[in-house]
Design a protein around this motif. Structure first.
Motif, PDB file in Angstrom:
ATOM      1  N   LEU A   1      88.448  48.692  47.852  1.00 22.02           N
ATOM      2  CA  LEU A   1      88.643  49.561  49.020  1.00 22.02           C
ATOM      3  C   LEU A   1      90.118  49.490  49.387  1.00 22.02           C
ATOM      4  O   LEU A   1      90.599  48.460  49.877  1.00 22.02           O
ATOM      5  N   VAL A   2      90.856  50.556  49.072  1.00 23.54           N
ATOM      6  CA  VAL A   2      92.299  50.573  49.311  1.00 23.54           C
ATOM      7  C   VAL A   2      92.627  51.704  50.283  1.00 23.54           C
ATOM      8  O   VAL A   2      92.243  52.846  50.072  1.00 23.54           O
ATOM      9  N   ALA A   3      93.296  51.372  51.364  1.00 22.93           N
ATOM     10  CA  ALA A   3      93.666  52.370  52.370  1.00 22.93           C
ATOM     11  C   ALA A   3      94.705  51.742  53.281  1.00 22.93           C
ATOM     12  O   ALA A   3      94.788  50.515  53.395  1.00 22.93           O
ATOM     13  N   PRO A   4      95.525  52.550  53.937  1.00 20.32           N
ATOM     14  CA  PRO A   4      96.538  51.998  54.840  1.00 20.32           C
ATOM     15  C   PRO A   4      95.910  51.236  56.001  1.00 20.32           C
ATOM     16  O   PRO A   4      94.744  51.462  56.359  1.00 20.32           O
ATOM     17  N   SER A   5      96.668  50.341  56.585  1.00 19.66           N
ATOM     18  CA  SER A   5      96.210  49.633  57.784  1.00 19.66           C
ATOM     19  C   SER A   5      95.865  50.653  58.858  1.00 19.66           C
ATOM     20  O   SER A   5      96.586  51.636  59.053  1.00 19.66           O
ATOM     21  N   GLY A   6      94.747  50.417  59.541  1.00 20.48           N
ATOM     22  CA  GLY A   6      94.325  51.315  60.608  1.00 20.48           C
ATOM     23  C   GLY A   6      93.447  52.466  60.148  1.00 20.48           C
ATOM     24  O   GLY A   6      92.954  53.237  60.965  1.00 20.48           O
ATOM     25  N   ALA A   7      93.217  52.562  58.827  1.00 19.43           N
ATOM     26  CA  ALA A   7      92.398  53.665  58.317  1.00 19.43           C
ATOM     27  C   ALA A   7      90.909  53.432  58.524  1.00 19.43           C
ATOM     28  O   ALA A   7      90.124  54.381  58.457  1.00 19.43           O
ATOM     29  N   GLY A   8      90.512  52.170  58.756  1.00 18.11           N
ATOM     30  CA  GLY A   8      89.108  51.887  59.009  1.00 18.11           C
ATOM     31  C   GLY A   8      88.442  50.999  57.981  1.00 18.11           C
ATOM     32  O   GLY A   8      87.215  50.915  57.940  1.00 18.11           O
ATOM     33  N   LYS A   9      89.232  50.291  57.159  1.00 15.55           N
ATOM     34  CA  LYS A   9      88.642  49.429  56.124  1.00 15.55           C
ATOM     35  C   LYS A   9      87.740  48.359  56.738  1.00 15.55           C
ATOM     36  O   LYS A   9      86.613  48.159  56.294  1.00 15.55           O
ATOM     37  N   SER A  10      88.266  47.655  57.748  1.00 14.69           N
ATOM     38  CA  SER A  10      87.481  46.576  58.354  1.00 14.69           C
ATOM     39  C   SER A  10      86.243  47.130  59.054  1.00 14.69           C
ATOM     40  O   SER A  10      85.167  46.528  58.998  1.00 14.69           O
ATOM     41  N   THR A  11      86.382  48.283  59.697  1.00 11.04           N
ATOM     42  CA  THR A  11      85.221  48.916  60.344  1.00 11.04           C
ATOM     43  C   THR A  11      84.144  49.226  59.307  1.00 11.04           C
ATOM     44  O   THR A  11      82.956  48.951  59.517  1.00 11.04           O
ATOM     45  N   LEU A  12      84.558  49.789  58.184  1.00  8.80           N
ATOM     46  CA  LEU A  12      83.591  50.108  57.127  1.00  8.80           C
ATOM     47  C   LEU A  12      82.898  48.844  56.620  1.00  8.80           C
ATOM     48  O   LEU A  12      81.676  48.829  56.449  1.00  8.80           O
ATOM     49  N   LEU A  13      83.669  47.766  56.407  1.00 15.74           N
ATOM     50  CA  LEU A  13      83.071  46.517  55.939  1.00 15.74           C
ATOM     51  C   LEU A  13      82.112  45.937  56.976  1.00 15.74           C
ATOM     52  O   LEU A  13      81.042  45.420  56.633  1.00 15.74           O
ATOM     53  N   HIS A  14      82.486  46.018  58.251  1.00 16.05           N
ATOM     54  CA  HIS A  14      81.614  45.489  59.308  1.00 16.05           C
ATOM     55  C   HIS A  14      80.298  46.269  59.375  1.00 16.05           C
ATOM     56  O   HIS A  14      79.233  45.692  59.590  1.00 16.05           O
ATOM     57  N   ILE A  15      80.375  47.567  59.185  1.00 23.32           N
ATOM     58  CA  ILE A  15      79.160  48.386  59.220  1.00 23.32           C
ATOM     59  C   ILE A  15      78.316  48.136  57.975  1.00 23.32           C
ATOM     60  O   ILE A  15      77.090  47.974  58.055  1.00 23.32           O
ATOM     61  N   ALA A  16      78.968  48.070  56.813  1.00 22.54           N
ATOM     62  CA  ALA A  16      78.238  47.781  55.570  1.00 22.54           C
ATOM     63  C   ALA A  16      77.590  46.401  55.625  1.00 22.54           C
ATOM     64  O   ALA A  16      76.509  46.189  55.066  1.00 22.54           O
ATOM     65  N   GLY A  17      78.251  45.461  56.322  1.00 17.01           N
ATOM     66  CA  GLY A  17      77.734  44.106  56.436  1.00 17.01           C
ATOM     67  C   GLY A  17      76.803  43.888  57.607  1.00 17.01           C
ATOM     68  O   GLY A  17      76.403  42.760  57.891  1.00 17.01           O
ATOM     69  N   LEU A  18      76.438  44.968  58.305  1.00 19.34           N
ATOM     70  CA  LEU A  18      75.506  44.932  59.444  1.00 19.34           C
ATOM     71  C   LEU A  18      76.036  44.103  60.606  1.00 19.34           C
ATOM     72  O   LEU A  18      75.254  43.600  61.425  1.00 19.34           O
ATOM     73  N   LEU A  19      77.359  43.959  60.678  1.00 21.88           N
ATOM     74  CA  LEU A  19      77.966  43.284  61.821  1.00 21.88           C
ATOM     75  C   LEU A  19      78.187  44.251  62.980  1.00 21.88           C
ATOM     76  O   LEU A  19      78.297  43.841  64.130  1.00 21.88           O
ATOM     77  N   GLU A  20      78.294  45.541  62.666  1.00 20.00           N
ATOM     78  CA  GLU A  20      78.394  46.608  63.669  1.00 20.00           C
ATOM     79  C   GLU A  20      77.365  47.678  63.338  1.00 20.00           C
ATOM     80  O   GLU A  20      77.053  47.904  62.167  1.00 20.00           O
TER      81      GLU A  20
ATOM     82  N   LEU B   1      80.927  41.281  50.365  1.00 19.08           N
ATOM     83  CA  LEU B   1      81.969  42.042  51.049  1.00 19.08           C
ATOM     84  C   LEU B   1      83.165  41.118  51.252  1.00 19.08           C
ATOM     85  O   LEU B   1      83.033  40.054  51.858  1.00 19.08           O
ATOM     86  N   ALA B   2      84.308  41.521  50.725  1.00 21.90           N
ATOM     87  CA  ALA B   2      85.504  40.684  50.800  1.00 21.90           C
ATOM     88  C   ALA B   2      86.631  41.479  51.447  1.00 21.90           C
ATOM     89  O   ALA B   2      86.970  42.570  51.005  1.00 21.90           O
ATOM     90  N   ASP B   3      87.212  40.918  52.507  1.00 24.61           N
ATOM     91  CA  ASP B   3      88.280  41.587  53.257  1.00 24.61           C
ATOM     92  C   ASP B   3      89.604  40.886  52.960  1.00 24.61           C
ATOM     93  O   ASP B   3      89.876  39.810  53.486  1.00 24.61           O
ATOM     94  N   GLU B   4      90.410  41.469  52.085  1.00 24.53           N
ATOM     95  CA  GLU B   4      91.709  40.911  51.684  1.00 24.53           C
ATOM     96  C   GLU B   4      91.585  39.443  51.260  1.00 24.53           C
ATOM     97  O   GLU B   4      92.293  38.569  51.783  1.00 24.53           O
ATOM     98  N   PRO B   5      90.701  39.128  50.299  1.00 23.66           N
ATOM     99  CA  PRO B   5      90.464  37.722  49.961  1.00 23.66           C
ATOM    100  C   PRO B   5      91.655  37.011  49.335  1.00 23.66           C
ATOM    101  O   PRO B   5      91.705  35.777  49.328  1.00 23.66           O
ATOM    102  N   THR B   6      92.634  37.775  48.814  1.00 23.43           N
ATOM    103  CA  THR B   6      93.822  37.147  48.226  1.00 23.43           C
ATOM    104  C   THR B   6      95.076  37.426  49.054  1.00 23.43           C
ATOM    105  O   THR B   6      96.188  37.147  48.615  1.00 23.43           O
TER     106      THR B   6
END
Length: 229
Positions: A42-61, A170-175
């Motif tokens: 998942l590659v996109a500029p900061s603020g595009a919604g990457k973390s939001t998408l991961l949180h929704i996919a992970g049932l956190l939101e 689901l991995a958010d910037e793991p490296t």
């Protein structure tokens, strides 16, 4: 895990946040599917919604609209307790910061989610050691996080994330916090696990070189999920 079904299915997912007198639209109808054994960057500029998408996919939101299904189970039809159980049983998370418990050894950190899930101490210990050994950390199993390098800590975090054999990782910037050589080791460990276990993985990254080595690439444009060639 049913290999004829996508591990992750997003259909028309919307998410917005209050901003001033109106709303900030982050996701405007995101669609995407991911099958067992696939790793998608998942590659996109900061603020595009990457973390939001991961949180929704992970049932956190919860999304404001649309459908999220994990391994064929529609999460929007579940109450909070069932969503928590689905997240615990089917989803593993790896973050930019490892969030290991500092007072526990590497082995104990990997045992913890298994014990919470109801495994016996003996079973949890055996599986935790097998995972750490598989990731090249067998000799470091009884070390606390402060005694491990950054790359070793992140590999422990990966072992912990897959300890309960999830269907989706689901991995958010793991490296993101690692130097290039260490990042390569962590990425290789992550991909080895994906290939060996058949789990599906969504990995948010700014590292285009690593992204190019995954099976597929997604980006976010105007709130939509777009597959890149």
């Amino acid at each position: 895990m049913n290999e004829s079904l996508p591990v992750l299915a997003l259909n028309g997912v919307t998410r917005r946040y209050p901003e001033g007198d109106g709303f900030l639209e982050i996701l405007r109808g995101a669609d995407g599917m991911l099958w067992p054994g696939q790793a998608v960057a998942l590659v996109a500029p900061s603020g595009a919604g990457k973390s939001t998408l991961l949180h929704i996919a992970g049932l956190l939101e919860r999304p404001d609209g649309g459908v999220v299904a994990i391994d064929g189970e529609v999460a929007s039809e579940l109450d909070d307790r069932a969503r928590t159980a689905l997240r615990r049983d089917k989803i593993g998370f790896v973050y930019q910061f490892h969030h290991l418990l500092p007072e526990f050894t590497a082995l104990e950190n990997v045992m913890t989610p298994q014990l919470i899930a109801g495994l016996s101490k003996h079973e949890a210990r055996e599986r935790a050691y097998e995972l750490l050994d598989y990731l090249g950390l067998g000799a470091r199993a009884n070390h606390r996080p402060s005694e491990l390098s950054g790359g070793e800590q992140q590999r422990v975090a990966i072992a912990r994330a897959v300890a309960n054999a999830p269907a989706l990782l689901l991995a958010d910037e793991p490296t993101g916090n690692l130097d290039p050589q260490t990042a390569e080791k962590v990425f290789s460990a992550l991909m080895t696990l994906v290939r060996a276990t058949g789990l599906a993985a969504v990995i948010a990254t700014h590292n285009l070189e690593l992204a190019a080595r995954m099976d597929r690439r997604w980006t976010l444009r105007n709130g939509l999920l777009v597959e890149l060639e």
